[in-house]
Motif scaffolding. Structure first.
Motif, PDB file in Angstrom:
ATOM      1  N   PHE A 193      -4.462  10.444  -4.080  1.00  0.00           N
ATOM      2  CA  PHE A 193      -3.578  11.430  -4.698  1.00  0.00           C
ATOM      3  C   PHE A 193      -2.143  10.928  -4.810  1.00  0.00           C
ATOM      4  N   SER A 194      -1.773  10.004  -3.956  1.00  0.00           N
ATOM      5  CA  SER A 194      -0.391   9.557  -3.861  1.00  0.00           C
ATOM      6  C   SER A 194       0.111   8.956  -5.172  1.00  0.00           C
ATOM      7  N   LYS A 195       1.386   9.209  -5.468  1.00  0.00           N
ATOM      8  CA  LYS A 195       2.028   8.607  -6.637  1.00  0.00           C
ATOM      9  C   LYS A 195       2.910   7.427  -6.243  1.00  0.00           C
ATOM     10  N   SER A 196       2.959   7.165  -4.939  1.00  0.00           N
ATOM     11  CA  SER A 196       3.760   6.055  -4.422  1.00  0.00           C
ATOM     12  C   SER A 196       3.046   5.467  -3.211  1.00  0.00           C
ATOM     13  N   SER A 197       3.242   4.183  -2.970  1.00  0.00           N
ATOM     14  CA  SER A 197       2.640   3.534  -1.799  1.00  0.00           C
ATOM     15  C   SER A 197       3.620   3.469  -0.630  1.00  0.00           C
ATOM     16  N   TYR A 198       4.731   4.203  -0.742  1.00  0.00           N
ATOM     17  CA  TYR A 198       5.737   4.217   0.315  1.00  0.00           C
ATOM     18  C   TYR A 198       5.174   4.893   1.571  1.00  0.00           C
ATOM     19  N   THR A 199       5.457   4.332   2.736  1.00  0.00           N
ATOM     20  CA  THR A 199       5.099   4.938   4.017  1.00  0.00           C
ATOM     21  C   THR A 199       6.321   4.940   4.925  1.00  0.00           C
ATOM     22  N   LEU A 200       6.388   5.936   5.810  1.00  0.00           N
ATOM     23  CA  LEU A 200       7.528   6.051   6.719  1.00  0.00           C
ATOM     24  C   LEU A 200       7.623   4.846   7.648  1.00  0.00           C
ATOM     25  N   SER A 201       6.464   4.334   8.057  1.00  0.00           N
ATOM     26  CA  SER A 201       6.420   3.164   8.925  1.00  0.00           C
ATOM     27  C   SER A 201       5.997   1.938   8.112  1.00  0.00           C
ATOM     28  N   GLN A 202       6.780   0.895   8.152  1.00  0.00           N
ATOM     29  CA  GLN A 202       6.452  -0.313   7.392  1.00  0.00           C
ATOM     30  C   GLN A 202       5.117  -0.901   7.855  1.00  0.00           C
ATOM     31  N   GLY A 203       4.828  -0.791   9.142  1.00  0.00           N
ATOM     32  CA  GLY A 203       3.574  -1.327   9.661  1.00  0.00           C
ATOM     33  C   GLY A 203       2.346  -0.542   9.227  1.00  0.00           C
ATOM     34  N   ASP A 204       2.564   0.652   8.658  1.00  0.00           N
ATOM     35  CA  ASP A 204       1.452   1.489   8.205  1.00  0.00           C
ATOM     36  C   ASP A 204       1.199   1.327   6.704  1.00  0.00           C
ATOM     37  N   HIS A 205       1.874   0.354   6.082  1.00  0.00           N
ATOM     38  CA  HIS A 205       1.661   0.146   4.643  1.00  0.00           C
ATOM     39  C   HIS A 205       0.208  -0.250   4.390  1.00  0.00           C
ATOM     40  N   TYR A 206      -0.357   0.244   3.305  1.00  0.00           N
ATOM     41  CA  TYR A 206      -1.797   0.078   3.066  1.00  0.00           C
ATOM     42  C   TYR A 206      -2.234  -1.377   2.950  1.00  0.00           C
TER      43      TYR A 206
END
Length: 241
Positions: free
Chosen positions: A156-169
């Motif tokens: 559903f996401s329109k962005s791949s941004y995550t609050l934690s850099q280590g949690d990036h997909y």
């Protein structure tokens, strides 16, 4: 066939407004859609009392919450013990406190714009075939890796941004075992992340990637391999058109 024949198997309840009226949940209820249900201020007291009784959902296979709110452990009235046959769950713009423990037979879940924790620990690894997730993150993808029969993954996401850099997909582990998997996402996500297709091909080497303008709510083809597929199509068509 498992119920006692009360007749109404699909029920839509809209809690908007302040008008009080009685609702009786049939004991063989198969699908329930609750909209604008705030457990603490809900006008339908009779509805709330039946939810607390925890005896009306033993046959429910489809459950949808839209713009609902639950305090503390109230969400557990629809959890593992009380919805033993739940197959399809939708949580949209819904908030709850505590952890929602998802039941073992769950086959499809979609959640978007929610606030609350979900636990997948009790879901049968062979059961889940569809999942629509709100955030593209390593933690969610790694949580879903154990579901070997997943056929459709919606982003559903329109962005791949995550609050934690280590949690990036793109830090996710590779899904090597899953086959016949479709991954569906909006084209705007691909526009905002130029490396999306490359990264997804690495993480999901056996998946079919589908970039679309509007994500369709349902893909009926994924249910064809299920026992008695017509039963699930009937549930989906009751509310999710």
């Amino acid at each position: 066939e498992d119920g006692d024949g009360d007749g109404i198997q699909h029920l839509y309840v809209n809690g908007a407004g302040s008008v009080e009226y009685d609702i009786t949940f049939p004991s063989d209820l198969r699908s329930l859609h609750l909209q604008c249900f705030d457990y603490n201020t809900f006008a339908l007291e009779s509805c709330r009392q039946q939810i607390v009784s925890q005896k009306k959902f033993v046959f429910v296979e489809y459950l949808s919450f839209y713009k609902c709110h639950f305090e503390f452990q109230q969400i557990q009235y629809f959890s593992v013990k009380n919805c033993p046959k739940l197959s399809i769950l939708e949580l949209i713009e819904t908030t709850w406190k505590g952890i929602f423990y998802l039941p073992s037979p769950l086959k499809s879940i979609r959640w978007k714009a929610t606030r609350g924790k979900l636990s997948f620990k009790y879901i049968n690894p062979d059961s889940l075939i569809e999942c629509a997730i709100p955030t593209l993150s390593k933690s969610i993808l790694n949580c879903l890796r154990k579901f070997r029969n997943l056929r459709r993954l919606v982003l559903f996401s329109k962005s791949s941004y995550t609050l934690s850099q280590g949690d990036h997909y793109h830090f996710s582990e590779v899904w090597e075992q899953q086959t016949n998997l479709k991954i569906v996402y909006c084209r705007i996500l691909e526009q905002n992340d130029k490396n999306l297709r490359t990264n997804l091909n690495i993480i999901f080497p056996n998946a079919l990637l589908q970039s679309v303008n509007v994500i369709p709510k349902n893909d009926y083809s994924i249910w064809e391999t299920q026992l008695n597929p017509q039963k699930y199509l009937e549930l989906l068509k009751a509310f999710m058109r």
